[in-house]
Write a protein that holds these residues in place. Structure first.
Motif, short mmCIF file in Angstrom:
data_model
loop_
_atom_site.label_atom_id
_atom_site.label_comp_id
_atom_site.label_asym_id
_atom_site.label_seq_id
_atom_site.Cartn_x
_atom_site.Cartn_y
_atom_site.Cartn_z
N HIS A 1 34.89 21.58 77.83
CA HIS A 1 34.41 22.54 76.84
C HIS A 1 33.56 21.86 75.78
O HIS A 1 34.06 21.03 75.01
CB HIS A 1 35.60 23.24 76.15
CG HIS A 1 36.42 24.10 77.06
ND1 HIS A 1 36.06 25.38 77.41
CD2 HIS A 1 37.59 23.85 77.69
CE1 HIS A 1 36.98 25.90 78.20
NE2 HIS A 1 37.92 24.99 78.40
N ASN A 2 32.25 22.20 75.76
CA ASN A 2 31.37 21.85 74.65
C ASN A 2 31.28 20.36 74.34
O ASN A 2 31.09 19.96 73.19
CB ASN A 2 31.81 22.59 73.38
CG ASN A 2 31.99 24.07 73.61
OD1 ASN A 2 31.27 24.67 74.41
ND2 ASN A 2 32.96 24.67 72.94
N VAL B 1 30.13 25.85 78.51
CA VAL B 1 29.57 26.24 77.22
C VAL B 1 30.33 27.48 76.76
O VAL B 1 30.14 28.57 77.29
CB VAL B 1 28.06 26.53 77.36
CG1 VAL B 1 27.45 26.81 75.99
CG2 VAL B 1 27.34 25.37 78.04
N THR B 2 31.21 27.30 75.79
CA THR B 2 32.10 28.39 75.38
C THR B 2 31.56 29.07 74.12
O THR B 2 31.95 28.72 73.00
CB THR B 2 33.54 27.87 75.16
OG1 THR B 2 33.53 26.85 74.16
CG2 THR B 2 34.10 27.29 76.43
N THR B 3 30.66 30.02 74.30
CA THR B 3 30.08 30.74 73.17
C THR B 3 31.05 31.81 72.67
O THR B 3 32.10 32.04 73.27
CB THR B 3 28.74 31.38 73.55
OG1 THR B 3 28.97 32.61 74.23
CG2 THR B 3 27.90 30.46 74.41
N HIS C 1 31.55 32.63 78.35
CA HIS C 1 31.45 31.23 78.72
C HIS C 1 30.48 31.08 79.89
O HIS C 1 30.37 31.97 80.74
CB HIS C 1 32.81 30.68 79.13
CG HIS C 1 33.85 30.74 78.06
ND1 HIS C 1 35.12 30.23 78.23
CD2 HIS C 1 33.81 31.25 76.79
CE1 HIS C 1 35.81 30.42 77.12
NE2 HIS C 1 35.04 31.04 76.24
N TRP D 1 26.86 25.56 71.89
CA TRP D 1 27.71 26.72 72.17
C TRP D 1 27.92 27.62 70.94
O TRP D 1 28.59 28.64 71.03
CB TRP D 1 29.08 26.23 72.63
CG TRP D 1 29.84 25.53 71.53
CD1 TRP D 1 30.79 26.08 70.71
CD2 TRP D 1 29.72 24.17 71.12
NE1 TRP D 1 31.27 25.15 69.82
CE2 TRP D 1 30.61 23.95 70.05
CE3 TRP D 1 28.94 23.09 71.54
CZ2 TRP D 1 30.75 22.72 69.41
CZ3 TRP D 1 29.07 21.86 70.90
CH2 TRP D 1 29.97 21.70 69.86
N HIS E 1 18.92 27.93 75.65
CA HIS E 1 19.81 26.91 76.19
C HIS E 1 19.86 26.94 77.72
O HIS E 1 20.03 25.90 78.36
CB HIS E 1 21.20 27.08 75.57
CG HIS E 1 21.19 26.89 74.08
ND1 HIS E 1 20.85 25.70 73.49
CD2 HIS E 1 21.44 27.77 73.07
CE1 HIS E 1 20.90 25.84 72.18
NE2 HIS E 1 21.25 27.09 71.90
#
Length: 329
Positions: free
Chosen positions: A56-57, A81-83, A87, A101, A113
């Motif tokens: 994660h990120n 990429v945990t927005t 994700h 993210w 991105h």
């Protein structure tokens, strides 16, 4: 500070073949409980040829894998990429590359991105679109993404298939005919989303690649030359032919006015069901014998559908395998 050593991008001596791999894996370098060494051992035990490191990120794990690979395991660099509103997986990123993210749907930043990953030669995957937790549900349009993760193993307590996967598959399947008609369809893939021991490879994606390298594997996934397996115990072969022409998964069959003869060979799904899906939904299904091994044939005309794909399910309806489509023209 010592220079980081990154895993090789190619396994020598491995040519064109079907390769099994899990492209959504977490270690102690983010929120997983296993070390890269333990994950590598788990991947080998699960019969995998490749995996992707998708913390994660962060790219912190990129330099932790080189000592755990050999001539039997490829590690692809990546990131989850945990927005705030979904994700996604960035696969095939550069060593040490971190994709931002810190945004959500309304910020209108995801596109830049995605472009960043594409410029690096990477692949962008919409992850677990119907994950049952805050921020996990995927709210972005699929436009700009290369692949959809329709099968995610993390949130299934006993088996790697649940209602969230069923919803993701249905959503992807509904858009497939229109996307093919427009000339740009997004393949499906499946991954374990491993965080704990015993999860890796359940499920995974089986890819036809020209060699066992990051570039070739990602090219196979991008083109849809792949199918998803519950485990390495399941085997699937799926081809269509018309006259002297034939095509496999992710390929285009120029059938003309002739009907396409479709054949599926399955192993490892006792008393299961093979279902043929077209733009009209499930159009035909056949039961497998108790041995779990069998060949199923069917005929379809190009006037009936622009594609055909296959689902193989257990007697209780759980998924055992599913394919990307063969395009009919």
């Amino acid at each position: 500070m010592p220079e980081l050593e990154f895993p090789p991008t190619r396994v020598a001596g491995r040519g064109r073949d079907w390769y099994r791999g899990d492209c959504h894996v977490h270690s102690v370098h983010s929120d997983g409980e296993l070390t890269p060494e333990q994950l590598a051992a788990g991947a080998r035990a699960a019969g995998l040829d490749f995996l992707a490191t998708t913390e994660h990120n962060t790219s912190e794990a990129h330099g932790a894998w080189a000592r755990h690979v050999g001539d039997d395991l490829l590690v692809i660099l990546g990131e989850e990429v945990t927005t705030r509103t979904g994700h996604w997986l960035a696969l095939g990123t550069r060593p040490g590359q971190v994709v931002d993210w810190r945004y959500g749907l309304r910020d209108e930043r995801v596109g830049r991105h995605l472009d960043e990953v594409h410029r690096a030669g990477g692949l962008c995957v919409a992850a677990h679109p119907h994950a049952p937790y805050a921020s996990g549900t995927f709210m972005y349009p699929y436009q700009g993404f290369d692949v959809v993760e329709v099968w995610n193993g993390l949130w299934s307590s006993d088996v790697p298939w649940n209602a969230d996967n069923e919803a993701a598959l249905a959503e992807w399947g509904r858009s497939l005919a229109a996307d093919i008609h427009r000339g740009r369809w997004r393949p499906a893939m499946g991954n374990s989303d491993t965080h704990l021991a015993g999860q890796i490879g359940f499920p995974h994606t089986v890819v036809l690649a020209e060699e066992l390298s990051a570039e070739a594997v990602l090219a196979g996934i991008r083109s849809g030359r792949s199918w998803i397996a519950e485990s390495a115990a399941v085997e699937l072969s799926f081809r269509a032919s018309a006259g002297d022409r034939s095509a496999g998964i992710g390929e285009r069959l120029e059938a003309g006015d002739a009907p396409a003869e479709v054949r599926v060979d399955v192993r490892g799904v006792p008393s299961g069901t093979v279902g043929f899906h077209t733009e009209r939904g499930r159009a035909h299904h056949v039961s497998l014998p108790a041995s779990g091994s069998g060949a199923v044939e069917w005929r379809i005309g190009t006037a009936d559908s622009a594609f055909v794909r296959v689902e193989v399910r257990h007697p209780d309806g759980r998924m055992a395998a599913l394919s990307n489509p063969i395009i009919l023209a």
